[in-house]
Design a protein around this motif. Structure first.
Motif, PDB file in Angstrom:
ATOM      1  N   LEU A 155       0.830  -1.199   0.000  1.00 13.25           N
ATOM      2  CA  LEU A 155       0.000   0.000   0.000  1.00 13.25           C
ATOM      3  C   LEU A 155       0.869   1.256   0.000  1.00 13.25           C
ATOM      4  O   LEU A 155       0.606   2.213  -0.752  1.00 13.25           O
ATOM      5  CB  LEU A 155      -0.932  -0.011   1.220  1.00 13.25           C
ATOM      6  CG  LEU A 155      -1.876   1.169   1.381  1.00 13.25           C
ATOM      7  CD1 LEU A 155      -2.827   1.289   0.193  1.00 13.25           C
ATOM      8  CD2 LEU A 155      -2.661   1.039   2.688  1.00 13.25           C
ATOM      9  N   ASP A 156       1.921   1.255   0.807  1.00 14.72           N
ATOM     10  CA  ASP A 156       2.839   2.404   0.819  1.00 14.72           C
ATOM     11  C   ASP A 156       3.493   2.605  -0.540  1.00 14.72           C
ATOM     12  O   ASP A 156       3.640   3.740  -1.018  1.00 14.72           O
ATOM     13  CB  ASP A 156       3.910   2.206   1.894  1.00 14.72           C
ATOM     14  CG  ASP A 156       3.376   2.401   3.306  1.00 14.72           C
ATOM     15  OD1 ASP A 156       2.298   3.028   3.448  1.00 14.72           O
ATOM     16  OD2 ASP A 156       4.034   1.945   4.258  1.00 14.72           O
ATOM     17  N   ALA A 157       3.912   1.513  -1.160  1.00 11.48           N
ATOM     18  CA  ALA A 157       4.563   1.618  -2.473  1.00 11.48           C
ATOM     19  C   ALA A 157       3.600   2.157  -3.521  1.00 11.48           C
ATOM     20  O   ALA A 157       3.966   3.004  -4.348  1.00 11.48           O
ATOM     21  CB  ALA A 157       5.101   0.249  -2.883  1.00 11.48           C
ATOM     22  N   TRP A 158       2.375   1.701  -3.497  1.00 15.06           N
ATOM     23  CA  TRP A 158       1.394   2.172  -4.465  1.00 15.06           C
ATOM     24  C   TRP A 158       1.077   3.659  -4.263  1.00 15.06           C
ATOM     25  O   TRP A 158       0.901   4.391  -5.235  1.00 15.06           O
ATOM     26  CB  TRP A 158       0.113   1.359  -4.360  1.00 15.06           C
ATOM     27  CG  TRP A 158       0.195  -0.031  -4.929  1.00 15.06           C
ATOM     28  CD1 TRP A 158       1.320  -0.739  -5.249  1.00 15.06           C
ATOM     29  CD2 TRP A 158      -0.912  -0.882  -5.240  1.00 15.06           C
ATOM     30  NE1 TRP A 158       0.994  -1.981  -5.725  1.00 15.06           N
ATOM     31  CE2 TRP A 158      -0.370  -2.104  -5.729  1.00 15.06           C
ATOM     32  CE3 TRP A 158      -2.284  -0.754  -5.128  1.00 15.06           C
ATOM     33  CZ2 TRP A 158      -1.185  -3.161  -6.132  1.00 15.06           C
ATOM     34  CZ3 TRP A 158      -3.105  -1.804  -5.522  1.00 15.06           C
ATOM     35  CH2 TRP A 158      -2.550  -2.992  -6.016  1.00 15.06           C
ATOM     36  N   SER A 166      -6.684   5.595 -10.441  1.00 12.32           N
ATOM     37  CA  SER A 166      -8.102   5.390 -10.752  1.00 12.32           C
ATOM     38  C   SER A 166      -8.414   3.918 -11.009  1.00 12.32           C
ATOM     39  O   SER A 166      -9.448   3.401 -10.574  1.00 12.32           O
ATOM     40  CB  SER A 166      -8.499   6.226 -11.973  1.00 12.32           C
ATOM     41  OG  SER A 166      -8.475   7.600 -11.674  1.00 12.32           O
ATOM     42  N   LEU A 167      -7.535   3.227 -11.707  1.00 16.86           N
ATOM     43  CA  LEU A 167      -7.818   1.817 -11.990  1.00 16.86           C
ATOM     44  C   LEU A 167      -7.708   0.983 -10.715  1.00 16.86           C
ATOM     45  O   LEU A 167      -8.465   0.016 -10.529  1.00 16.86           O
ATOM     46  CB  LEU A 167      -6.922   1.290 -13.103  1.00 16.86           C
ATOM     47  CG  LEU A 167      -5.443   0.975 -12.828  1.00 16.86           C
ATOM     48  CD1 LEU A 167      -5.251  -0.456 -12.323  1.00 16.86           C
ATOM     49  CD2 LEU A 167      -4.614   1.171 -14.104  1.00 16.86           C
ATOM     50  N   ALA A 168      -6.778   1.336  -9.825  1.00 19.72           N
ATOM     51  CA  ALA A 168      -6.682   0.629  -8.545  1.00 19.72           C
ATOM     52  C   ALA A 168      -7.965   0.796  -7.745  1.00 19.72           C
ATOM     53  O   ALA A 168      -8.429  -0.135  -7.071  1.00 19.72           O
ATOM     54  CB  ALA A 168      -5.483   1.133  -7.745  1.00 19.72           C
ATOM     55  N   ASP A 169      -8.561   1.970  -7.823  1.00 19.39           N
ATOM     56  CA  ASP A 169      -9.807   2.253  -7.115  1.00 19.39           C
ATOM     57  C   ASP A 169     -10.980   1.548  -7.785  1.00 19.39           C
ATOM     58  O   ASP A 169     -11.750   0.825  -7.142  1.00 19.39           O
ATOM     59  CB  ASP A 169     -10.031   3.764  -7.083  1.00 19.39           C
ATOM     60  CG  ASP A 169     -11.156   4.195  -6.168  1.00 19.39           C
ATOM     61  OD1 ASP A 169     -11.895   3.323  -5.675  1.00 19.39           O
ATOM     62  OD2 ASP A 169     -11.301   5.409  -5.937  1.00 19.39           O
ATOM     63  N   ALA A 170     -11.123   1.732  -9.110  1.00 22.51           N
ATOM     64  CA  ALA A 170     -12.287   1.228  -9.812  1.00 22.51           C
ATOM     65  C   ALA A 170     -12.341  -0.300  -9.825  1.00 22.51           C
ATOM     66  O   ALA A 170     -13.413  -0.891  -9.618  1.00 22.51           O
ATOM     67  CB  ALA A 170     -12.295   1.761 -11.256  1.00 22.51           C
ATOM     68  N   LEU A 171     -11.213  -0.959 -10.076  1.00 23.57           N
ATOM     69  CA  LEU A 171     -11.206  -2.409 -10.272  1.00 23.57           C
ATOM     70  C   LEU A 171     -10.870  -3.188  -9.015  1.00 23.57           C
ATOM     71  O   LEU A 171     -11.303  -4.340  -8.870  1.00 23.57           O
ATOM     72  CB  LEU A 171     -10.211  -2.758 -11.367  1.00 23.57           C
ATOM     73  CG  LEU A 171     -10.518  -2.168 -12.748  1.00 23.57           C
ATOM     74  CD1 LEU A 171      -9.422  -2.515 -13.748  1.00 23.57           C
ATOM     75  CD2 LEU A 171     -11.874  -2.639 -13.255  1.00 23.57           C
ATOM     76  N   LEU A 172     -10.114  -2.589  -8.095  1.00 23.48           N
ATOM     77  CA  LEU A 172      -9.690  -3.300  -6.893  1.00 23.48           C
ATOM     78  C   LEU A 172     -10.195  -2.665  -5.605  1.00 23.48           C
ATOM     79  O   LEU A 172      -9.983  -3.216  -4.514  1.00 23.48           O
ATOM     80  CB  LEU A 172      -8.165  -3.399  -6.859  1.00 23.48           C
ATOM     81  CG  LEU A 172      -7.537  -4.163  -8.028  1.00 23.48           C
ATOM     82  CD1 LEU A 172      -6.033  -3.970  -8.047  1.00 23.48           C
ATOM     83  CD2 LEU A 172      -7.892  -5.640  -7.962  1.00 23.48           C
TER      84      LEU A 172
END
Length: 414
Positions: A348-351, A403-409
């Motif tokens: 999470l920190d890396a992302w 945005s893709l991390a939020d929308a898909l995951l």
């Protein structure tokens, strides 16, 4: 109908993904989780609210949250229904053991579950239905089965009324459903699973050991309702059949839940639904794997639970809990460890530190790769690895990756 929980925002992404394939318990192979039209219909069995929300619960609901996100990204509309088994033997036993009113216990645990689901940013069901709200509808369905010769009475020694049981043999003659047909288990395994998961195969007076209870006649000290089939309360499986048929209709897209529900619950719910509607309950049956802790399967009966609320109280960010679960494919069995959670928090920190680098990966390529991974039986470990690569190298458009991390995951990196 009780309130579910607030719906998190889901960012729009460029283009669209694909309808995913899922492992189908009925056939034992991957199949497209595709609706006939543009509406995907999903039913996921809800909690019995007496000890919520452990990591096993969260893993199951996260699996089908991911499915919904992939469906939405593929341009589908989604209708999602979930029940609350707010009257059942385990709940009543816990209430009696703790000296708490069963209604108060259920209400408190449902509230805790909703708070955990909101914190984890899971998409809420459109229909969130407590069994106690639909007792009349369930009783009417039991009456219909009895009128059709698909239910029979078993006398009781401790009640003025009779219990009503589903006649599996009669239902098999009247429908295309066969007991065990939604699973890969043989008859001996079905008997074992029935005894382990709420069945009563040794009950005297039953036509078949696997025949499930439809309606429990009133016993002293137990909640009961007046109904067209006498005073009592619903059996376990019929509740989901009735709620699902009413809210979603027959032959909906996916029936989901934990692996421990494949039999008897999902299979017998399918039998009830087929007997009531003349059609299959669902097109595909999908099950999340069970999680162990300290060497044993995590379960309420063993008491070896890791609770989401306790982790949150300890200051663990919900996004870290979510990543710890997503690091495993939804249908795998695995063991929860502190190291796994630490790894998720480091990820999470890396992302969150993802940087712009014009010479790094193209964010659109990352999006394509994540979509391909998720379309393949919700391969969340593979999807995480694609974002790991983006975080390590940098990308030309960090906002798109966020945005893709939020929308898909469901991972909010803000």
């Amino acid at each position: 109908m009780p309130d579910s929980w607030p719906r998190p925002s889901v960012p729009s992404l460029p283009g669209s993904g694909s309808v995913p394939s899922l492992f189908d318990t009925t056939t034992g192979r991957l199949r497209p989780a595709a609706p006939e039209g543009d509406l995907a219909r999903l039913y996921v069995c809800g909690i019995t609210p007496y000890d919520a929300t452990h990591i096993g619960h969260a893993n199951t609901y996260l699996a089908f949250d991911t499915l919904q996100r992939v469906w939405l990204d593929a341009g589908l509309d989604v209708r999602y229904a979930q029940n609350i088994t707010d009257v059942d033997d385990p709940l009543l036993e816990r209430a009696n053991a703790t000296g708490v009113d069963w209604r108060a216990l259920a209400d408190s645990q449902v509230a805790l579950f909703r708070a955990d689901m909101a914190a984890l940013r899971l998409l809420p069901p459109h229909d969130y239905v407590a069994v106690t709200e639909v007792v009349d509808e369930i009783a009417e369905a039991v009456g219909t089965l009895k009128d059709r010769g698909l239910a029979y009475a078993v006398p009781t020694a401790d009640s003025a009324g009779d219990d009503l049981y589903f006649d599996i043999a009669a239902a098999e003659r009247a429908t295309t459903w066969l007991v065990g047909s939604t699973t890969q288990f043989d008859h001996g395994q079905l008997l074992t699973l029935s005894a382990e998961h709420g069945g009563d195969p040794d009950r005297a007076g039953k036509h078949d050991p696997l025949d499930p209870l439809l309606w429990r006649a009133e016993r002293a000290g137990e909640p009961a309702w007046d109904s067209v089939v006498g005073r009592g309360r619903p059996g376990w499986h019929i509740e989901c059949s009735v709620i699902a048929l009413d809210r979603l209709g027959a032959d909906f897209t996916v029936q989901g839940g934990g692996a421990d529900l494949a039999f008897p619950h999902h299979d017998l719910s399918a039998g009830h639904a087929a007997a009531l509607s003349g059609r299959p309950l669902a097109g595909l049956y999908s099950h999340a794997g069970l999680i162990a802790y300290q060497g044993e399967k995590m379960s309420k009966s063993l008491g070896n639970l890791v609770l989401v609320s306790q982790l949150r109280e300890q200051g663990v960010p919900a996004a870290g809990i979510r990543l710890a679960l997503l690091a495993h494919r939804y249908r795998d069995e695995w063991e929860w460890t502190e190291q796994g959670l630490d790894d998720a928090l480091a990820r999470l920190d890396a992302w969150r530190g993802i940087r712009e680098n014009p010479a790094g990966l193209r964010a659109l390529d990352v999006l394509t790769a994540v979509r391909e991974r998720l379309a393949d039986d919700l391969d969340t470990p593979g999807a995480l690895s694609e974002i790991d690569r983006a975080a390590a190298s940098g990308v030309d458009d960090p906002d798109l990756v966020r945005s893709l991390a939020d929308a898909l995951l469901g991972i909010d990196l803000r």
